[in-house]
Design an enzyme around this catalytic site. Structure first.
Site, short mmCIF file in Angstrom:
data_model
loop_
_atom_site.label_atom_id
_atom_site.label_comp_id
_atom_site.label_asym_id
_atom_site.label_seq_id
_atom_site.Cartn_x
_atom_site.Cartn_y
_atom_site.Cartn_z
N LYS A 9 11.34 15.06 14.33
CA LYS A 9 11.40 14.46 15.66
C LYS A 9 10.06 13.81 15.99
O LYS A 9 9.02 14.47 15.88
CB LYS A 9 11.66 15.57 16.69
CG LYS A 9 13.02 16.21 16.57
CD LYS A 9 14.04 15.26 17.06
CE LYS A 9 15.43 15.85 16.91
NZ LYS A 9 16.45 14.85 17.21
N LYS B 154 27.98 11.96 15.33
CA LYS B 154 28.03 13.38 15.74
C LYS B 154 29.51 13.66 16.03
O LYS B 154 30.02 13.35 17.13
CB LYS B 154 27.15 13.62 16.96
CG LYS B 154 25.67 13.56 16.62
CD LYS B 154 24.81 13.84 17.83
CE LYS B 154 23.39 14.19 17.50
NZ LYS B 154 22.71 13.38 16.51
#
Ligand SMILES: O=C(O)CCC(=O)C1=CC=C[C@@H](O)[C@@H]1C(=O)O
Ligand SMILES: [Mg+2]
Length: 305
Positions: free
Chosen positions: A134, A246
């Site tokens: 991240k 997703k």
């Protein structure tokens, strides 16, 4: 066929809160739906919203579940509106048997910040060769320095390995260009930077389209394509690099299957930190629809206490 419908909300605390540009995520909440047939067979599905990605909220999903009669049929399930993508996935997968998915390559999610370096070693030793880190959580100069160490520590040793960066839409255009220039230089030295995920906010699609044509390092859209409607819009506006899917918030698996069969898109499947109920169904869909050269973002699923 009629099914006896029940639903059970759940709440799970992350062992390590997930830090992204969206903030710190400490508790994952969702709903397990069960559909019981007359013969006693029970199918389960999971509703795991991520409203800041564009799905419905948990409250909206709970309100929908509470509004349903005790007995429902597949016609009602296949008519769940597109405004409830996590419900579409949860109910539709509860209808279908999901055999054990074949083995897949997994990507491991590294924590934001410099703890990524130490966290990566045991993961690499346990066999992961693709890592996602991240960024746009700490100041860019700090993250570029950490990335330098991370690359030295693991990526250079990664035979057929790769590293992915996920900004969660948190970079400015100049910061995105600096990351892309940095990654292009590393790529020229043989480091496999697989892609930078959602460098800019959803509102800056045109800028991301331009960036995707200006650097060697590929870009992946995530928040921009979180629901099937958004994915189709980005495709129609010309996106041809990577689409993060997703499954638990994309919407109806059958509609996704149809789109992927009609359009050869480059996909990487990604978790929403679901339970094993949703994970099994999501991995089945990933093994069916993903380009097998991209590891799926479902590694280290023991994110919870
Ligand atoms: O995709 C992966 O490798 C793991 C899942 C993951 O990174 C995420 C799941 C859910 C929301 C986000 O915090 C994050 C993402 O942005 O992809
Ligand atoms: Mg992402």
């Amino acid at each position: 066929m009629k099914y006896l419908f029940t639903f059970h909300p759940y709440k799970r605390r992350f062992i390590h809160p997930v830090q992204t540009n969206h903030g710190v995520w400490e508790i994952r909440e969702g709903i397990i739906v069960s559909l019981k047939q007359e013969d006693g067979q029970v199918g389960q599905g999971e509703i795991a919203p991520i409203p800041w990605f564009g799905s419905e909220t948990l409250e909206q999903a709970l309100e929908f579940c509470s509004s349903l009669p005790k007995q429902i049929d597949s016609e009602l399930i296949l008519s769940i509106p597109d405004t409830l993508p996590a419900c579409q996935f949860g109910f539709e997968t509860a209808l279908t048997e999901t055999p054990e998915p074949p083995s897949l390559q997994f990507s491991a999610l590294l924590p934001a910040g410099k703890s990524a370096i130490d966290a990566s070693i045991p993961l690499w030793q346990s066999g992961y060769r693709t890592f996602k880190w991240k960024i746009a959580v700490n100041p860019i100069d700090e993250e570029l320095a950490i990335f330098d160490l991370l690359v030295q520590k693991i990526v250079q040793n990664l035979a057929n390995g790769a590293i992915r960066l996920d900004a969660n839409g948190g970079l400015s255009l100049d910061e995105a260009k600096l990351w892309l220039e940095t990654c292009d230089k590393l790529m020229a030295n043989g480091v496999n930077i697989e892609f930078i995920e959602q460098p800019l906010p959803r509102s800056q699609f045109e800028q991301m389209l331009e960036l995707s044509a200006s650097y060697n390092t590929k870009l992946a859209l995530d928040e921009s394509v979180a629901t099937l409607q958004n994915l189709e819009t980005c495709y129609s506006k010309g996106w041809r690099q990577i689409f993060v899917i997703k499954p638990l918030i994309i919407g109806s698996p059958s509609k996704l299957r149809q789109f992927c069969q009609q359009n050869q898109i480059d996909t990487v499947f990604s978790s929403v930190f679901e339970t094993d109920v949703g994970r099994t169904a999501a991995l089945q869909l990933a093994s069916e629809l993903s380009h097998h050269n991209r590891a799926v973002g479902f590694g280290i699923n023991h994110w919870f206490q």
